[in-house]
Design a protein around this motif. Structure first.
Motif, PDB file in Angstrom:
ATOM      1  N   LYS A  35       0.860  -1.195   0.000  1.00  0.00           N
ATOM      2  CA  LYS A  35       0.000   0.000   0.000  1.00  0.00           C
ATOM      3  C   LYS A  35       0.890   1.237   0.000  1.00  0.00           C
ATOM      4  O   LYS A  35       1.900   1.279   0.695  1.00  0.00           O
ATOM      5  CB  LYS A  35      -0.873   0.029   1.263  1.00  0.00           C
ATOM      6  CG  LYS A  35      -1.977  -1.011   1.257  1.00  0.00           C
ATOM      7  CD  LYS A  35      -3.303  -0.403   0.836  1.00  0.00           C
ATOM      8  CE  LYS A  35      -4.398  -1.449   0.842  1.00  0.00           C
ATOM      9  NZ  LYS A  35      -5.656  -0.914   0.337  1.00  0.00           N
ATOM     10  N   VAL A  36       0.488   2.231  -0.758  1.00  0.00           N
ATOM     11  CA  VAL A  36       1.265   3.470  -0.808  1.00  0.00           C
ATOM     12  C   VAL A  36       0.320   4.656  -0.605  1.00  0.00           C
ATOM     13  O   VAL A  36      -0.878   4.557  -0.854  1.00  0.00           O
ATOM     14  CB  VAL A  36       2.024   3.616  -2.152  1.00  0.00           C
ATOM     15  CG1 VAL A  36       2.980   2.458  -2.351  1.00  0.00           C
ATOM     16  CG2 VAL A  36       1.055   3.691  -3.322  1.00  0.00           C
ATOM     17  N   ALA A  37       0.891   5.769  -0.146  1.00  0.00           N
ATOM     18  CA  ALA A  37       0.084   6.975   0.027  1.00  0.00           C
ATOM     19  C   ALA A  37      -0.296   7.525  -1.350  1.00  0.00           C
ATOM     20  O   ALA A  37       0.548   7.587  -2.245  1.00  0.00           O
ATOM     21  CB  ALA A  37       0.860   8.018   0.818  1.00  0.00           C
ATOM     22  N   LEU A  38      -1.552   7.906  -1.520  1.00  0.00           N
ATOM     23  CA  LEU A  38      -2.004   8.474  -2.791  1.00  0.00           C
ATOM     24  C   LEU A  38      -1.133   9.668  -3.176  1.00  0.00           C
ATOM     25  O   LEU A  38      -0.768   9.846  -4.332  1.00  0.00           O
ATOM     26  CB  LEU A  38      -3.478   8.897  -2.696  1.00  0.00           C
ATOM     27  CG  LEU A  38      -4.049   9.583  -3.932  1.00  0.00           C
ATOM     28  CD1 LEU A  38      -4.020   8.664  -5.147  1.00  0.00           C
ATOM     29  CD2 LEU A  38      -5.472  10.071  -3.689  1.00  0.00           C
ATOM     30  N   GLN A  78       4.726  10.261  -8.015  1.00  0.00           N
ATOM     31  CA  GLN A  78       5.377   9.286  -8.888  1.00  0.00           C
ATOM     32  C   GLN A  78       4.851   9.390 -10.318  1.00  0.00           C
ATOM     33  O   GLN A  78       5.626   9.428 -11.263  1.00  0.00           O
ATOM     34  CB  GLN A  78       5.128   7.878  -8.328  1.00  0.00           C
ATOM     35  CG  GLN A  78       6.107   6.826  -8.815  1.00  0.00           C
ATOM     36  CD  GLN A  78       7.378   6.777  -7.973  1.00  0.00           C
ATOM     37  OE1 GLN A  78       7.586   7.576  -7.049  1.00  0.00           O
ATOM     38  NE2 GLN A  78       8.251   5.844  -8.291  1.00  0.00           N
ATOM     39  N   ALA A 119       1.896   8.453  -4.727  1.00  0.00           N
ATOM     40  CA  ALA A 119       1.583   7.902  -6.052  1.00  0.00           C
ATOM     41  C   ALA A 119       1.430   9.037  -7.067  1.00  0.00           C
ATOM     42  O   ALA A 119       1.906   8.933  -8.197  1.00  0.00           O
ATOM     43  CB  ALA A 119       0.322   7.049  -5.998  1.00  0.00           C
ATOM     44  N   VAL A 120       0.788  10.134  -6.651  1.00  0.00           N
ATOM     45  CA  VAL A 120       0.625  11.294  -7.545  1.00  0.00           C
ATOM     46  C   VAL A 120       2.000  11.864  -7.922  1.00  0.00           C
ATOM     47  O   VAL A 120       2.265  12.158  -9.088  1.00  0.00           O
ATOM     48  CB  VAL A 120      -0.253  12.381  -6.888  1.00  0.00           C
ATOM     49  CG1 VAL A 120      -0.224  13.674  -7.691  1.00  0.00           C
ATOM     50  CG2 VAL A 120      -1.695  11.886  -6.740  1.00  0.00           C
TER      51      VAL A 120
END
Lengths: 310, 310
Positions: free
Chosen positions: A195-198, A204, A201-202
């Motif tokens: 799981k990753v923080a949104l 990235q 992810a943004v």
């Protein structure tokens, strides 16, 4: 139709820092060589492997080269064919440079040539992924696709598979250093959080989009600004000795960007020319030597053509 | 130096399905208009707002147009200037089409022209983001950047701000339908999970990279294949009446791709021509009418120029 062939397939740098599982590029060296010839006996056999220190299986069902060639022959409905393979490992195994991928791709390119180019390089990707599955338990495409197609490659989607060739910036070099420590791909993958923080992810996918734009715009500065990884590198880099110092040496010496090659332990820098790449690898190897880590270095243009017949 | 000016700034579609918070594009219509003139009295005042049904504040400190103009004047060290603004809302508020952004950008473009083009459109982005912060509690750039620059825009990074103009595919149209239901941006943001599966994030950045590649390659099919959102759309689309049916109508009638505009409730389709866009919006509006939802439709080429002087 030819009866025998010798093929070189290139090493590859997967992820390219921000593009975990979706981006990769090929280099001119190192790489692996496969010799292949038809035999009178049905089936695929590994006749000989050199340069692997006995680490790779000769059993045709377990070796990624023979296994993927077998998949190919089954697909084209020619299991009647007899093939004998010699694999010459010319690059380190377990280095994060797509070692298994280079062997597999050389084998598939060879059998496809021998059979008369029945499939395109892009169509060979799924067969090479079968080899990756055998080699590291996970059928990823970010090494095999650039090894087959050359240059920078995007795997837009895995289901269905959608592989896009990206432009290769003119004059770009890769400076690769392989610190000779053991980081199995499986372990490197298990270190990554599921799981990753949104928010991360943004960050990235902003960078992935920036890197792709930079490739199309031939904008080395944008490519460099985009080579940031907030998700995977912070964890994986822990396994790589001297990582932060090697980054500093790369950036201080004019690298466009720097990061882990695939799951490591190899690191790579992109540079504007050969000279810069050589300065960087020399400085990084000196640092590794100082902390008692043996290393190998490779300086090469980004490869634009994929495998080649030797 | 001119004493007064009238400026149009375009509506925008943020996210473009897969590029949450990092992608957006502008359309030729709808949009907002700002009239601006110098006055003898120091300070920025909102003289009049039309077309807002009294929903927007006339208080210069609370209105996004005047507040961002104020930021701009402070930055260029010209708080001595007196400016009077008329805002003509020509597009629905709270529609997910960058309504506040269009007003803010029109105002900033106007004051920058009046002051002699001191800043570039890209340099105006941070001031417009201040307006967004005031309007929706969050200083995002995926509406204001395309409204200022025109065409498709990537916000590679927020810290530091890095805005990249992407190519606008020739002949591309947007088919927008605004179902007249209320989905405040703040609520739409709060519906989104703060943690996402790495697997989904990989899918998402593969698609972001594919969409950007498609724009550079002028490849409508690749753009369409990439317009998928596994993270935000599944949640946000619940708030939009008839969403799945509207998607079906768009795709069945030849859309390149379909999704939510910004945080909704507007939806948009990209198409290869005007005719297709008109057929799609007509079918979608008919469906909304059937389920007793009023709607507005906009068919427009993707805007390539940003704001313009009227």
């Amino acid at each position: 139709m030819k009866n025998s062939i010798k093929v070189f397939a290139p090493a590859t740098v997967a992820n390219v820092v921000c593009g975990f599982d979706v981006l990769g590029f090929a280099v001119n060296e190192p790489g692996d060589e496969v010799e292949m010839r038809f035999t009178d006996t049905q089936g695929v056999v590994i006749k000989r492997i050199t340069g692997d220190d006995g680490r790779l299986p000769l059993d045709a069902a377990k070796n990624t080269v023979s296994a993927s060639v077998q998949h190919y022959l089954k697909h084209i409905n020619r299991l009647d064919v007899g093939v004998e393979i010699e694999l010459h490992k010319k690059m380190p195994i377990g280095s994060g440079l797509g070692s298994s991928s280079a062997s597999t791709v050389a084998g598939l390119f060879a059998i496809n040539k021998l059979m008369g180019d029945l499939l395109t390089p892009t169509e060979l990707v799924p067969f090479a992924m079968k080899g990756e599955e055998l080699a590291c338990g996970y059928g990823h495409a970010d090494n095999v696709a650039p090894a087959l197609l050359g240059g920078f490659v995007l795997i837009r989607s895995y289901e269905p598979l959608d592989v896009i060739s990206l432009p290769t910036p003119v004059g770009m070099y890769a400076a690769i250093v392989y610190p000779e420590v053991d980081v199995p791909t499986k372990d490197a993958r298990q270190m990554i959080r599921s799981k990753v923080a949104l928010k991360d992810a943004v960050t990235q996918w902003g960078n992935v989009a920036g890197l792709v734009s930079g490739l199309f715009m031939n904008d080395f500065d944008l490519i460099g600004r985009s080579m940031k990884d907030v998700l995977v590198e912070p964890t994986r880099s822990i396994l790589i000795p001297g990582f932060e110092e090697m980054r500093k040496l790369a950036m201080d010496n004019g690298a466009i960007g720097f990061g882990i090659s695939g799951s490591g332990p190899s690191v790579f820098a992109l540079t504007k020319d050969e000279e810069t790449a050589k300065i960087i690898t020399k400085a990084q190897q000196q640092h590794l030597h100082k902390i008692n880590i043996n290393s190998k270095a490779f300086v090469s243009p980004v490869n634009a053509e994929g495998p080649k017949i030797m």
